[in-house]
Design an enzyme around this catalytic site. Structure first.
Site, PDB file in Angstrom:
ATOM      1  N   SER A  64      14.328  81.524  59.412  1.00 50.37           N
ATOM      2  CA  SER A  64      14.360  81.576  57.944  1.00 50.37           C
ATOM      3  C   SER A  64      15.736  81.840  57.359  1.00 50.37           C
ATOM      4  O   SER A  64      15.894  81.823  56.131  1.00 50.37           O
ATOM      5  CB  SER A  64      13.376  82.640  57.439  1.00 50.37           C
ATOM      6  OG  SER A  64      12.050  82.150  57.504  1.00 50.37           O
ATOM      7  N   LYS A  67      16.922  79.377  54.824  1.00 54.32           N
ATOM      8  CA  LYS A  67      16.617  79.429  53.394  1.00 54.32           C
ATOM      9  C   LYS A  67      17.854  79.725  52.554  1.00 54.32           C
ATOM     10  O   LYS A  67      17.853  79.504  51.339  1.00 54.32           O
ATOM     11  CB  LYS A  67      15.518  80.462  53.130  1.00 54.32           C
ATOM     12  CG  LYS A  67      14.154  80.075  53.719  1.00 54.32           C
ATOM     13  CD  LYS A  67      13.082  81.107  53.368  1.00 54.32           C
ATOM     14  CE  LYS A  67      11.693  80.663  53.786  1.00 54.32           C
ATOM     15  NZ  LYS A  67      11.402  80.816  55.211  1.00 54.32           N
ATOM     16  N   SER A 128      10.494  85.741  51.784  1.00 56.79           N
ATOM     17  CA  SER A 128      10.698  84.595  52.680  1.00 56.79           C
ATOM     18  C   SER A 128       9.495  83.655  52.661  1.00 56.79           C
ATOM     19  O   SER A 128       9.117  83.075  53.690  1.00 56.79           O
ATOM     20  CB  SER A 128      10.967  85.066  54.116  1.00 56.79           C
ATOM     21  OG  SER A 128      11.558  84.044  54.884  1.00 56.79           O
TER      22      SER A 128
END
Length: 447
Positions: A64, A67, A128
């Site tokens: 993640s 992102k 997230s």
């Protein structure tokens, strides 16, 4: 007899020695900072000076932390007026299906619901949330497949290397229920070296520092006051009030998948000093990955940076290189122009190593013709940059290939000479050339 006995004793002991030597070794060797990671890097968030790195050029899973790229493209789209924070997104079959998968970090989206970009961004940055991330990608580019093109283009623009983006979230594509972006594999996952991750974070915070206004939030209720309300606790457990709290931490992005392990891009500020740390696939001394392992590794990097380094002025504004204080000028009213360092050069270094750095001039050869500038020339024109070279000991350099804030500029305007002056100069050059050829010929005769 004694020699034979020693032989048999040795044969009996060797297997136990081997077991002690190899059988109990941790999965990853301990680094000089006592961390166990597949990759790590620590940089000064202001200058981009690399303070420490470990296997930082090897492409690894980033989960993640991907992102951060989605955030960058979102902020840019907002800035350029392509979308707005209040713009509403209508849930698609893709984002609805992913949002209902509670194995993943998600906020549930209603199939017939609409959500503002700000709501989706906060879910991305704090929790997230994966479906919210895909929703942002769809809003900006139409589809996540098209959004990948924006991710690749921005990566090239920033100067990232050895990266691969297969989706906007960092999930393994196997979790996208067969709806993963076209042209990517069903089990593909995003990868990038720690150094590129740090560079992405560096640019995100330089260009859009407001990202920290959201990443520093510990908890927030998504859709507060509705039946869809859900508490979003930040996955960054180093924030104030959390179990691994660390003074000054206010970002940036965690990441966890089976492939990537436990990763974290963290940033902390104390006084005027801000650091960015990246740890990838962090484990404990026994080789077991965990949230604690990634935050312990980050803590070790931060402790090292804050305790061992300080910002020092290495060159003042107006500094001139002893061996080259000027550049020659072609077709100008002046034959030369002075050059100097535009701004004070400050960098995070170990306090006792200030005298070990020496400046080197790197000229922009594309601006020069036979080593000279051509008039007219404007005061302040950037003609090169400073490269800092450490005379002894290890130095990791800067996160950028060209050091930021280290421009070398000309100090004065130089006007182009008039046609008559240029003609006389050309005639003079012509006769000088003849004279040099003649004297060279004569010298040759008397050798």
């Amino acid at each position: 007899m004694k020699r034979e006995m020693r032989k048999w004793v040795a044969l009996l002991i060797i297997p136990f020695v081997l077991m002690m030597t190899f059988g109990t070794a941790p999965a990853q060797a301990e680094s000089t900072l006592g961390i166990h990671v597949d990759g790590a890097i620590l940089i000064d968030a202001d200058s981009g000076k690399i303070l420490y790195e470990e296997n930082a050029d090897k492409p690894l899973g980033i989960a993640s932390m991907s992102k951060m790229m989605t955030e960058y493209i979102l902020f840019e789209a907002i800035e350029e007026g392509k979308i707005s924070w209040d713009q509403e997104y209508k849930v698609t079959d893709y984002t609805y299906a992913i949002s209902q998968d509670r194995r993943l970090s998600n906020v549930p989206l209603r199939k017939d619901g609409t959500y503002t970009i700000r709501e989706l961004y906060e879910a991305l940055a704090i929790y997230s949330a994966n479906a919210a991330t895909i929703a942002i990608a769809e809003t900006i580019a139409g589809t996540e497949t098209e959004f990948l093109k924006l991710m690749d283009a921005k990566a090239k623009e920033i100067g990232l290397v050895d990266y691969k983006f297969v989706n906007s979230t960092g999930l393994n594509n196997e979790y996208l229920q067969g709806m993963h972006p076209q042209g990517t594999g069903v089990n593909d996952e995003n990868v990038m070296p720690a150094k590129s991750v740090a560079k992405l974070a560096f640019h995100l915070m330089k260009d859009y520092p407001e990202v920290l206004d959201t990443t520093k939030i510990n908890s927030k209720i998504f859709r507060e006051g509705t039946s869809d309300a859900i508490k979003m606790d930040n996955w960054n457990f180093m924030l104030p009030g959390f179990v691994y709290e660390y003074e000054g931490v206010d970002g940036l992005k965690t990441g966890t998948t089976d492939f990537a392990g436990h990763c974290f891009t963290g940033t902390a500020k104390r006084g005027d000093k801000r650091l960015i740390a990246v740890v990838m696939k962090a484990v404990d001394a026994n080789g077991v990955g965990s949230y604690k392992a990634r935050f312990d590794a980050t803590r070790a990097l931060f402790d090292y940076g804050f305790s061992q380094f300080s910002e020092e002025e290495l060159l003042p504004a107006g500094y001139q290189f002893k061996k080259q204080k000027t550049l020659d000028v072609l077709k100008g009213k002046e034959k030369t122009v002075s050059i100097e360092v535009k701004e004070p050069i400050r960098a995070m270094i170990k306090s006792n190593e200030k005298d070990l750095f020496e400046p080197q001039l790197v000229l922009d050869e594309s601006l020069l013709k036979d080593g000279a500038l051509e008039a007219p020339i404007k005061k302040g024109t950037v003609v090169g940059h400073v490269k800092l070279v450490k005379k002894e000991g290890e130095d990791y350099g800067f996160i950028e290939s060209k050091d930021l804030g280290m421009d070398v500029v000309v100090t004065d305007d130089v006007e182009k000479a008039g046609w008559f002056a240029l003609m006389m100069s050309a005639i003079g050059d012509f006769f000088v050339g003849i004279w040099e050829s003649a004297t060279g010929f004569i010298k040759g005769l008397f050798k």
